[in-house]
Design an enzyme around this catalytic site. Structure first.
Site, PDB file in Angstrom:
ATOM      1  N   HIS A  50       2.400   1.891  12.212  1.00  0.00           N
ATOM      2  CA  HIS A  50       3.676   2.439  12.674  1.00  0.00           C
ATOM      3  C   HIS A  50       3.663   3.938  12.824  1.00  0.00           C
ATOM      4  O   HIS A  50       4.527   4.643  12.300  1.00  0.00           O
ATOM      5  CB  HIS A  50       4.807   2.015  11.729  1.00  0.00           C
ATOM      6  CG  HIS A  50       5.287   0.623  11.996  1.00  0.00           C
ATOM      7  ND1 HIS A  50       5.736   0.213  13.231  1.00  0.00           N
ATOM      8  CD2 HIS A  50       5.376  -0.456  11.200  1.00  0.00           C
ATOM      9  CE1 HIS A  50       6.075  -1.055  13.184  1.00  0.00           C
ATOM     10  NE2 HIS A  50       5.871  -1.499  11.964  1.00  0.00           N
ATOM     11  N   ASP A  96       1.058  -3.381  15.394  1.00  0.00           N
ATOM     12  CA  ASP A  96       2.109  -2.419  15.031  1.00  0.00           C
ATOM     13  C   ASP A  96       1.545  -1.031  14.770  1.00  0.00           C
ATOM     14  O   ASP A  96       1.702  -0.451  13.690  1.00  0.00           O
ATOM     15  CB  ASP A  96       2.918  -2.927  13.830  1.00  0.00           C
ATOM     16  CG  ASP A  96       3.974  -3.930  14.247  1.00  0.00           C
ATOM     17  OD1 ASP A  96       4.815  -4.293  13.412  1.00  0.00           O
ATOM     18  OD2 ASP A  96       3.948  -4.370  15.418  1.00  0.00           O
ATOM     19  N   ASP A 105       5.708   3.039  17.010  1.00  0.00           N
ATOM     20  CA  ASP A 105       7.127   2.935  16.649  1.00  0.00           C
ATOM     21  C   ASP A 105       7.376   3.361  15.222  1.00  0.00           C
ATOM     22  O   ASP A 105       6.544   3.166  14.337  1.00  0.00           O
ATOM     23  CB  ASP A 105       7.670   1.505  16.828  1.00  0.00           C
ATOM     24  CG  ASP A 105       7.969   1.168  18.284  1.00  0.00           C
ATOM     25  OD1 ASP A 105       7.994  -0.019  18.626  1.00  0.00           O
ATOM     26  OD2 ASP A 105       8.171   2.111  19.074  1.00  0.00           O
ATOM     27  N   ARG A 106       8.550   3.903  15.023  1.00  0.00           N
ATOM     28  CA  ARG A 106       9.058   4.349  13.719  1.00  0.00           C
ATOM     29  C   ARG A 106       8.432   5.672  13.271  1.00  0.00           C
ATOM     30  O   ARG A 106       9.144   6.621  12.997  1.00  0.00           O
ATOM     31  CB  ARG A 106       8.884   3.279  12.623  1.00  0.00           C
ATOM     32  CG  ARG A 106       9.662   2.008  12.893  1.00  0.00           C
ATOM     33  CD  ARG A 106      10.037   1.280  11.611  1.00  0.00           C
ATOM     34  NE  ARG A 106      10.833   0.108  11.924  1.00  0.00           N
ATOM     35  CZ  ARG A 106      10.376  -1.152  11.951  1.00  0.00           C
ATOM     36  NH1 ARG A 106       9.122  -1.396  11.673  1.00  0.00           N
ATOM     37  NH2 ARG A 106      11.174  -2.149  12.236  1.00  0.00           N
ATOM     38  N   ASN A 147       3.992  -7.126  17.171  1.00  0.00           N
ATOM     39  CA  ASN A 147       5.240  -7.279  17.916  1.00  0.00           C
ATOM     40  C   ASN A 147       5.782  -5.953  18.425  1.00  0.00           C
ATOM     41  O   ASN A 147       6.637  -5.923  19.315  1.00  0.00           O
ATOM     42  CB  ASN A 147       6.297  -8.042  17.105  1.00  0.00           C
ATOM     43  CG  ASN A 147       6.735  -7.282  15.875  1.00  0.00           C
ATOM     44  OD1 ASN A 147       5.913  -6.780  15.129  1.00  0.00           O
ATOM     45  ND2 ASN A 147       8.036  -7.193  15.657  1.00  0.00           N
ATOM     46  N   HIS A 202      -1.080 -10.882  13.673  1.00  0.00           N
ATOM     47  CA  HIS A 202      -0.081  -9.932  13.201  1.00  0.00           C
ATOM     48  C   HIS A 202       1.034 -10.597  12.399  1.00  0.00           C
ATOM     49  O   HIS A 202       1.352 -10.182  11.296  1.00  0.00           O
ATOM     50  CB  HIS A 202       0.521  -9.167  14.374  1.00  0.00           C
ATOM     51  CG  HIS A 202       1.589  -8.221  13.944  1.00  0.00           C
ATOM     52  ND1 HIS A 202       1.325  -7.058  13.271  1.00  0.00           N
ATOM     53  CD2 HIS A 202       2.941  -8.273  14.061  1.00  0.00           C
ATOM     54  CE1 HIS A 202       2.455  -6.439  12.998  1.00  0.00           C
ATOM     55  NE2 HIS A 202       3.455  -7.150  13.469  1.00  0.00           N
ATOM     56  N   ARG A 223      14.532 -12.608  12.210  1.00  0.00           N
ATOM     57  CA  ARG A 223      13.975 -11.788  13.283  1.00  0.00           C
ATOM     58  C   ARG A 223      14.598 -12.130  14.631  1.00  0.00           C
ATOM     59  O   ARG A 223      14.609 -11.325  15.540  1.00  0.00           O
ATOM     60  CB  ARG A 223      12.466 -12.045  13.410  1.00  0.00           C
ATOM     61  CG  ARG A 223      11.714 -11.871  12.128  1.00  0.00           C
ATOM     62  CD  ARG A 223      11.066 -10.536  12.071  1.00  0.00           C
ATOM     63  NE  ARG A 223      10.143 -10.461  10.957  1.00  0.00           N
ATOM     64  CZ  ARG A 223       9.600  -9.343  10.532  1.00  0.00           C
ATOM     65  NH1 ARG A 223       9.884  -8.220  11.128  1.00  0.00           N
ATOM     66  NH2 ARG A 223       8.765  -9.364   9.522  1.00  0.00           N
TER      67      ARG A 223
END
Lengths: 472, 151
Positions: free
Chosen positions: A186, A213, A216-217, A245, A297, A381
Site C-alpha cells: 500500500h 496491493d 493506494d493509501r 484488489n 491476494h 467487502r
C-alpha cells in the site's frame, strides 16, 4: 482471596514490630510482594493489549467499510455510464475515456517524451541493469520523481513482459532454497526498503513474491510500484507479482493512487494511468510454489477452478467494479445499479459466459477466510466470498497443495494462521494510524523437516517481522 | 441475584454476538471480560474459557452468565490498588533506598510459581528503568503505569 489481603495485614505487624523486622522482611513476605507485582504487571499488559485490539477493530471497520460502499457505488456508476453517456451526441467524455474498456490505441508504441538536460533524477534505459535499479532505489530514498518519459517506458516494457505470462505462475525452490513472500505494501516505500535491507535485493538467489496491493493509501505508491516493476524486468524468473484488489483503476480513484500520479506527473499523469490500467489487468492472479503452496491476494471460493482460471483472458477484467459494457445490457436493467458482484453471484449467473471469468478473478482478489465451514458472499467487502476451512481443504486436496498464503487483510501481528494451519495471511505495510504494526514476510524453505513449527522474530516495533516456516 | 450485573454482562456479550444467536467466538472472551472491569492474566483467562467453552469453539450466553456473575460478585481480578502496589515494592526494597537495582527486581520477578519469561523481564525493564540506567525508581514507575492504564 488472593495475596492482596495478606500483604495488607503484614505491614501492620511490621509497623508494630522493631526496626529490625522492617529492615529484614520474612522470605514469605518477600515472595508475596514479588508475586503481587508480577500479577499487577501482567494485568496491566493484558489491559494494554485489549485496548490495542479495540483500536485495531475500530480502525479495520473504518478502513474496510469504505471498500464495501465502493463496490456498491461503482455498480450504480457503471449503470449510469452505460445507459446515459450516449445521450449527449458530442462524443465520449473524459470519464468515459478513462473508464470504458478500450484496449485500442495502446498496443502501438507511444512516442518518446524528450527528457530535458536539466532533469536531475534517475535515468534508465532498456534492457534494465542492476545499476538502473540501484539508481532508482537511491533516487526514491531521496524523494526524487522518475521522469514521466522513463516511467512510461518502464510501464511499456512491463506490459510487454506480462503479456507473455500465464494467469497462474509456477515457481520452485530448487535453486534458491528460500522464497520471500510479502503481503500488502500500500504505497509504503519505507517498508519495501526495509524488506530489501533485511532480506536482500531481489536476485536469482533472493527470489520474491509480492502478493498484491502495491498502491493506494500510502503516499509513495508510485515509487513502490515502479521499483517492483523494475525488478520484475530485471529478474523476470525470480521476481513475481500477484494482482491485488487495489491493482484496479477504479479503486485507485478513491484510495489515492490516481491522485498521487496526477499530482506527481500532472500533464503526463493521464497517460501513465491508462498504461497502469493495462499493466494491472495483466498481472498474474496467482503463484504456485513447488506445486505445494498457492499464493493469491484474497483467497478462493467454492467456485474456484484453477484450471479454468488459468485459461481465461485475465486482461479483460480491468476492474472488479466495472463489468464489461455488453454485460450490463444482458442483465435485468430494472434495478441494475443494485447489482454488486455479490448479488450477481446469486443470480442465474452460469448462463452468462462472460460473467464467470469476472467472478473467478473477483473471488481470488477479494475473498476472506472465515472460521465456520461453508462459502458465503462477502457482505463486508461487497464482492468475493467468505470461505471456510472445508473450501480450503477441498481445493488444496484437489490440486495436491498443502498451503494457501494470502494477504488482503491487515493483521495486527503482521500475520495470522487459520484453517488448521492451511491458510496464512501476511501483511507487510506498517500501520500509519498507530506506531508501526510490524509487517511480515514469509519464507517457505525447500528442505523438509519433521516438526511443523513457525517461529517469529520481532526486531523492533516499527520494522517488519519475519515468519520462517521450517517445513512444508 | 444482582440484576444490574446481569444486565452489564448481557450488554457486554451482545457487542460481540455478531450473528445474534447468543454465542460469541472464544477469541473475544478477553475483550468481554476486560470490558466488565476484570483483569485476569492470560492464564486466568484460559481457565475461565475452559469452564465455559463449547466443543464448537464458541461460548454461549447460558454458560457464560453464571461464571461471569460469580467473578463479578467475588471481585476477582480487580485491579490492585496503587498503595498496595507501592507497599509491595517497599517490601522488596530491603535497604530502603527508594529504588531497586534492575538486577534486584529481575531476580524477584523470577520468583514464584509463574516466574517472568525473559521477554516479560525485558519489557518491564524497558519501561521501569530510569534514564540513569540500572535503577528502578518504583514510585515513579507505579505512578506512570497507573496513569497509562487508566482508560
Amino acid at each position: 482471596m488472593g495475596c492482596g489481603t495478606s500483604i495488607a495485614t503484614e505491614p501492620q505487624s511490621k509497623a508494630a514490630g522493631t526496626d529490625e523486622a522492617a529492615r529484614n522482611p520474612s522470605p514469605a513476605l518477600t515472595m508475596k510482594a514479588a508475586i503481587l507485582i508480577q500479577g499487577w504487571y501482567r494485568r496491566y499488559m493484558a489491559r494494554l493489549e485489549m485496548r490495542r485490539r479495540y483500536t485495531w477493530n475500530i480502525f479495520q471497520s473504518i478502513e474496510y467499510a469504505g471498500e464495501q460502499d465502493q463496490l456498491q457505488l461503482s455498480g450504480f456508476f457503471s449503470f449510469m455510464l452505460d445507459n446515459f453517456t450516449h445521450l449527449n451526441s458530442s462524443g465520449p467524455d473524459l470519464i468515459s475515456q478513462l473508464l470504458v474498456d478500450p484496449w485500442l490505441g495502446r498496443d502501438t508504441c507511444h512516442q518518446l517524451i524528450p527528457v530535458a538536460e536539466s532533469y536531475s533524477g534517475p535515468r534508465i534505459s532498456f534492457p534494465l541493469s542492476v545499476s538502473h535499479t540501484d539508481a532508482l532505489l537511491t533516487a526514491f530514498k531521496e524523494h526524487q520523481i522518475l521522469h514521466a518519459s522513463y516511467a512510461l517506458q518502464l510501464l511499456w516494457e512491463t506490459k510487454k513482459l506480462l503479456k507473455q505470462m500465464p494467469n497462474i505462475v509456477h515457481m520452485s525452490t530448487s535453486y534458491a532454497k528460500e522464497i520471500t513472500i510479502c503481503g500488502d505494501l500500500h504505497g509504503h516505500l519505507d517498508d519495501l526498503l526495509l524488506i530489501f535491507y533485511k532480506n536482500g535485493l531481489p536476485s536469482a538467489d533472493t527470489p520474491y513474491v509480492f502478493n498484491g496491493d502495491f498502491v493506494d493509501r500510502g503516499k509513495q505508491s508510485m515509487e513502490v510500484v515502479l521499483l517492483l516493476f523494475a525488478y520484475l524486468l530485471l529478474y523476470p524468473n525470480h521476481m513475481h507479482l500477484n494482482r491485488g484488489n487495489h491493482e484496479d483503476h477504479i479503486m485507485n480513484l478513491r484510495y489515492g493512487f490516481t491522485k498521487e500520479v496526477m499530482q506527481k506527473y500532472k500533464t503526463h499523469g493521464r497517460e501513465l494511468l491508462q498504461l497502469f490500467q493495462d499493466v494491472f489487468s495483466l498481472l498474474p492472479v496467482a503463484t504456485v510454489i513447488d506445486s505445494k503452496v498457492l499464493v493469491v491476494h484474497g483467497g478462493i471460493s467454492d467456485q474456484t477452478d484453477l484450471d479454468f482460471l488459468n485459461s481465461i483472458e485475465r486482461h479483460k477484467v480491468k476492474s472488479a467494479l466495472r463489468l464489461p459494457r455488453h454485460s450490463v445490457q444482458q442483465l435485468d436493467v430494472s434495478r441494475p445499479y443494485k447489482q454488486t458482484t455479490s448479488s450477481l453471484r446469486s443470480a442465474d449467473s452460469h448462463c452468462h459466459r462472460w460473467l464467470r471469468p469476472v467472478l473467478l478473478i473477483v473471488d481470488v482478489l477479494w475473498s476472506d477466510p472465515k472460521p465456520q465451514e461453508g462459502c458465503s458472499p462477502n457482505t463486508f467487502r461487497g464482492g468475493g466470498c467468505y470461505y471456510g476451512p472445508d473450501v480450503t481443504r477441498r481445493l488444496l486436496l484437489h490440486h495436491g497443495y498443502q498451503l494457501l498464503i494470502r494477504s488482503h487483510e491487515c493483521k495486527q501481528e503482521g500475520y495470522e494462521i487459520c484453517h488448521g494451519g492451511h491458510v496464512i495471511t501476511i501483511f507487510s505495510a506498517s500501520n500509519y494510524y498507530e506506531e508501526g504494526i510490524p509487517g511480515q514476510q514469509n519464507h517457505p524453505q525447500a528442505h523438509p523437516n519433521p516438526e511443523s513449527e513457525s517461529s517469529r522474530r520481532l526486531s523492533s516495533q516499527s520494522s517488519p517481522g519475519e515468519v520462517v516456516l521450517s517445513p512444508l | 441475584m444482582r440484576s444490574a450485573d446481569h444486565r452489564r454482562i448481557n450488554d457486554a456479550f451482545q457487542v460481540f454476538d455478531h450473528d445474534l444467536n447468543n454465542t460469541v467466538d472464544v477469541r473475544e472472551m478477553g475483550a468481554i471480560v476486560r470490558s466488565l472491569g476484570c483483569f485476569p492474566t492470560e492464564a486466568e483467562l484460559l481457565d475461565i474459557i475452559d469452564e465455559v467453552e463449547e466443543p464448537t469453539g464458541f461460548i454461549c450466553f447460558e454458560r457464560f452468565l453464571p461464571t461471569m456473575s460469580k467473578i463479578l460478585m467475588e471481585h476477582k481480578f480487580s485491579p490492585i490498588p496503587e498503595d498496595m502496589l507501592l507497599m509491595a515494592f517497599e517490601v522488596l526494597d530491603q535497604q530502603k533506598k527508594g529504588y531497586l537495582e534492575s538486577d534486584e527486581l529481575t531476580n524477584y520477578m523470577r520468583h514464584g510459581d509463574e516466574p517472568f519469561s525473559q521477554q516479560e523481564i525485558e519489557e518491564m525493564m524497558s519501561s521501569a528503568v530510569g534514564p540513569d540506567s540500572n535503577a528502578v525508581h518504583y514510585k515513579d514507575f507505579v505512578n506512570k503505569m497507573v496513569l497509562d492504564g487508566q482508560t
